[in-house]
Design an enzyme around this catalytic site. Structure first.
Site, short mmCIF file in Angstrom:
data_model
loop_
_atom_site.label_atom_id
_atom_site.label_comp_id
_atom_site.label_asym_id
_atom_site.label_seq_id
_atom_site.Cartn_x
_atom_site.Cartn_y
_atom_site.Cartn_z
N ASP A 78 0.65 -1.11 -0.09
CA ASP A 78 0.05 -0.03 -0.17
C ASP A 78 0.85 1.24 -0.12
O ASP A 78 2.01 1.17 0.01
CB ASP A 78 -0.93 -0.01 1.16
C1 GLC Z 1 -4.28 4.26 -0.15
C2 GLC Z 1 -5.34 3.21 0.20
C3 GLC Z 1 -5.44 2.01 -0.68
C4 GLC Z 1 -5.48 2.57 -2.01
C5 GLC Z 1 -4.02 3.33 -2.13
C6 GLC Z 1 -3.98 3.89 -3.63
O1 GLC Z 1 -3.77 4.61 0.96
O2 GLC Z 1 -4.90 2.46 1.40
O3 GLC Z 1 -6.67 1.37 -0.60
O4 GLC Z 1 -5.80 1.69 -3.03
O5 GLC Z 1 -3.57 4.08 -1.28
O6 GLC Z 1 -4.68 4.87 -3.70
#
Ligand code: GLC
Length: 751
Positions: A287
């Protein structure tokens, strides 16, 4: 041999031959893909390999030497997120394909959670429709639109189970039950990926966040998550297993930790469980910045150590930290990372790109004409209206106030959210597809568009809703005046889109602002009061429920939400949604869910005055509205629960049948739920677990027999040794209209 048997034998031979040849073709394709990818890897420098593991964000484009374009030319970027639009992404793709040494295409990624340009109900809401076909189709439409706008992969489905409405991301999942959440996960993966990832009409799905992110302590996002391996296996893993078994192309590791070790660096979670036990061999991404987060958490001394831990845990792609790009080459040169490990990660990324057809035609996803024709077309909008209608939940309908009587000529629509647009789309809805207010139908608009000229609809804001403070109380008298002049009041309350979703955690689930004051003021005048809830997460709606004659949970219903609400209030559609998450009476009840484990002091339902139970002294221990609850404009009755046998052996299945009749005045749909309780087990088990359900349509007066089959796995669980077993004994087979409205229970003996 009888003729039909000969025919059967012939058919079976054809099937066998076909299966064999498909197998051969698939194997050939796989080997062709393998050969091509391996050959490409052989040509790549270490820097180019590391570049493929780098997922950069478009957000920080700054046109310096380190700008995205320059990095793409140097082969330092394998994927990009937050870059949208066929035209923009085509330009970036051309740089990658025509100006980098090996011309490896970029994979463009985005958070297409519940729609791209056409926005569907937020996931927790959509799940309440109990219609897997709808859920799959809405994901498929989202994929068609996103792929038309140059997106190859979406960071969805989010499958985190949560029992805490304070956690803003509860809105992104499918509710509290692992069985149903698994079915939804599978439907969403199939919808996004379709049957041919390379068609240019589908996107690769990325199931997230692995695993247990929804256990955030105190409902605060990104917070400590502490849970047992048993909870991991019984609650959090099932939807991931379902997504993987449905062929999901990628997985995203969570911000959170398991057993004290952050997921990004957790070898047990990512290697032993995800790769070996669940058999996932696709692309594993982190993430946002979670590699760098290891230093903040304190489990890595520095960023280079964080990279080493992440690679050793089996991570393939680094989302936005840039640390893989910075440190992997050095770590390989120091002998701390074996280049084979990097090659394996690069291979998984290149295979993902190959499956998307990017090597066949890197420009397939950038068709400007198709983009214009596809986004928010009439068919998609109509389906969004259908999806929104069928997931709304009728929570109360005193004296059948709904659907509104045709004699009603003056409707007061009151509440700040009644005239809002973005709050129907949720935190994620429309952010990256440049949604425009004129595209979204507010509840006020929806009602106005749905009544004829004989009906007068007037609006009053009532109070301001701008954050959590009480604002705009001075507007209440005007709203009261309008209500007094009307035949019925439609009051819209809930939350702003920014109050839920990522980092949208709240300390209490009271309605924000001065909405309760508005409810009280309007209720006091005694006009028929319909309250429509516009919210992502469950709220404390005790006061709303007490003071309204009817309550409709409309969730965050998406682009066509206003029309869907009007369809229900005006009787064009009989509501059929049922909750997939419990609604607590108040914040103090959190966490509360239906599949709790029996205790030695469960509340005595027959004598609630008994002190010595695990009840609260001040409020009931039951939720205000339970999992599986939802009303209809008609009534259903259940009869004749039958088991094909009251005793089976451990490898047998049992057929469960029940008759359901529509005994009311309108055609409708009912969600019949089948729960199983293991009466005695070596490990404490939930008193009931959902094991099957059926959503059926019944015309008024119609009766149907619904059949379910329970197989040995429905009676199995993880024993003391964490082995998946079926322990012989007595089981309770329950049929319910909700988890708290069990119509019949039959005992089944498994010996
Ligand atoms: C965010 C979220 C994740 C998302 C990613 C890209 O922090 O936790 O669910 O897909 O970053 O935006």
């Amino acid at each position: 041999m009888k003729k039909n048997n000969q025919a059967k034998v012939k058919i079976s031979k054809i099937v066998l031959l076909f299966t064999f040849s498909v197998g051969v073709i698939t194997a050939q394709n796989t080997s062709t893909m393998d050969k091509k990818v391996n050959a490409l890897i052989q040509k790549m420098t270490l820097e180019e390999k590391v570049g493929q593991l780098n997922l950069a964000t478009f957000v920080n484009e700054n046109n310096t030497t380190n700008s995205l374009s320059e990095m793409i030319k140097r082969g330092e970027i394998g994927s990009i997120l937050k870059s949208n639009g066929a035209e923009k992404n085509l330009q970036l793709q051309k740089i990658a394909v025509e100006q980098s040494r090996l011309g490896i295409p970029i994979m463009f990624q985005e958070d297409v959670i519940h729609g791209y340009k056409t926005i569907f109900p937020s996931p927790l809401g959509e799940a309440a429709g109990w219609n897997l076909e709808t859920i799959e189709k809405s994901a498929s439409i989202a994929a068609k639109e996103a792929s038309a706008s140059g997106i190859h992969l979406t960071y969805a489905p989010m499958v985190d189970i949560s029992n805490d409405p304070r956690w803003g991301r509860i809105v992104e999942g499918a509710g509290e039950d692992p069985f149903y959440a698994s079915l939804v996960a599978s439907a969403r993966v199939k919808g996004f990926q379709g049957n041919d990832l390379a068609s240019g009409q589908n996107v690769m799905a990325c199931v997230k966040h692995f695993a247990g992110y929804g256990a955030a302590l105190a409902g605060r996002d990104y917070n400590i998550a502490d849970f047992s391996e048993r909870t991991l296996r019984e609650i959090y893993l099932p939807p991931f297993r379902a997504a993987i078994n449905s062929g999901v192309g990628s997985v995203m590791a969570a911000y959170s930790a398991y057993d004290g070790i952050p997921a990004t660096a957790n070898q047990k979670l990512l290697k032993d469980i995800l790769r070996k036990e669940l058999g996932f061999n696709g692309m594993l991404i982190t993430d946002w910045e979670t590699v760098r987060n290891l230093v903040k958490i304190g489990t890595a001394a520095n960023e280079k150590e964080a990279v080493l831990q992440s690679i050793n845990a089996g991570v393939d792609v680094d989302m936005t930290s840039g640390l893989f790009l910075k440190h992997i080459k050095e770590l390989v040169q120091e002998g701390k990372i074996n280049v084979d490990v990097i090659d394996q990660a690069v291979k998984r990324v290149l295979i993902a790109k190959y499956k998307l057809g990017l090597f066949d035609d890197p420009y397939r996803f950038f068709d400007l004409k198709r983009e214009k024709e596809t986004l928010m077309n009439a068919e998609h909008l109509e389906f969004a209206r259908k999806a929104a209608r069928e997931c709304m939940v009728l929570l109360k309908n005193e004296n059948q106030l709904l659907p509104l009587n045709k004699n009603i000529k003056k409707i007061a629509v009151i509440g700040p959210l009644a005239n809002r647009k973005k709050d129907l789309l949720s935190w994620w809805g429309g952010n990256y597809s440049q949604w425009k207010p004129e595209e979204v139908v507010s509840i006020l608009d929806g009602l106005k568009k749905s009544v004829d000229s004989s009906v007068e609809i007037k609006y009053a804001e009532g109070v301001k809703l701008d954050g959590f403070e009480a604002k705009g109380l001075e507007l209440i008298p005007e709203a009261v005046k309008l209500a007094l002049e009307s035949d019925v009041v439609i009051l819209v309350v809930g939350e702003e889109f920014s109050m839920s979703g990522e980092a949208g955690s709240i300390s209490n689930i009271n309605l924000p602002g001065a909405q309760e004051e508005l409810v009280n003021a309007i209720a006091k005048i005694g006009k028929p009061l319909v309250t429509v809830l516009l919210n992502g997460r469950p709220f404390d709606i005790q006061n709303v429920n007490t003071k309204s004659n009817a309550v409709l949970e409309a969730w965050q219903p998406g682009t066509m939400g206003g029309l869907a609400v009007a369809d229900i209030l005006l009787g064009k559609y009989n509501p059929s949604g049922k909750l997939t998450v419990s609604f607590p009476r108040n914040t103090g009840q959190i966490p509360i869910y239906y599949n709790y484990k029996r205790t030695s002091h469960d509340v005595n339902e027959t004598n609630k005055t008994v002190r010595w139970t695990n009840k609260y002294l001040d409020i009931p221990t039951t939720p205000l509205f339970p999992f599986g609850y939802g009303l209809s404009y008609t009534e259903f009755s259940y009869s004749n629960l039958k088991l094909s046998s009251s005793a089976i052996n451990p490898n047998q299945s049992v057929n469960v049948s029940v008759e359901v009749s529509n005994t009311g005045k309108a055609d409708g749909e009912e969600v019949i739920q089948l729960y199983v309780g293991d009466d005695v087990s070596s490990v404490a088990r939930p008193a009931k677990e959902l094991k099957e359900y059926a959503k059926i349509s019944l015309k008024k007066g119609e009766k149907k027999t619904v059949n379910f089959i329970l197989t040995p796995t429905d009676f199995s669980f993880y024993n003391k040794e964490m082995k998946w077993v079926l322990e012989p004994g007595s089981f309770s087979i329950m049929i319910g209209a909700s988890s708290a409205d069990i119509k019949f229970t039959e005992k089944l003996s498994i010996q």
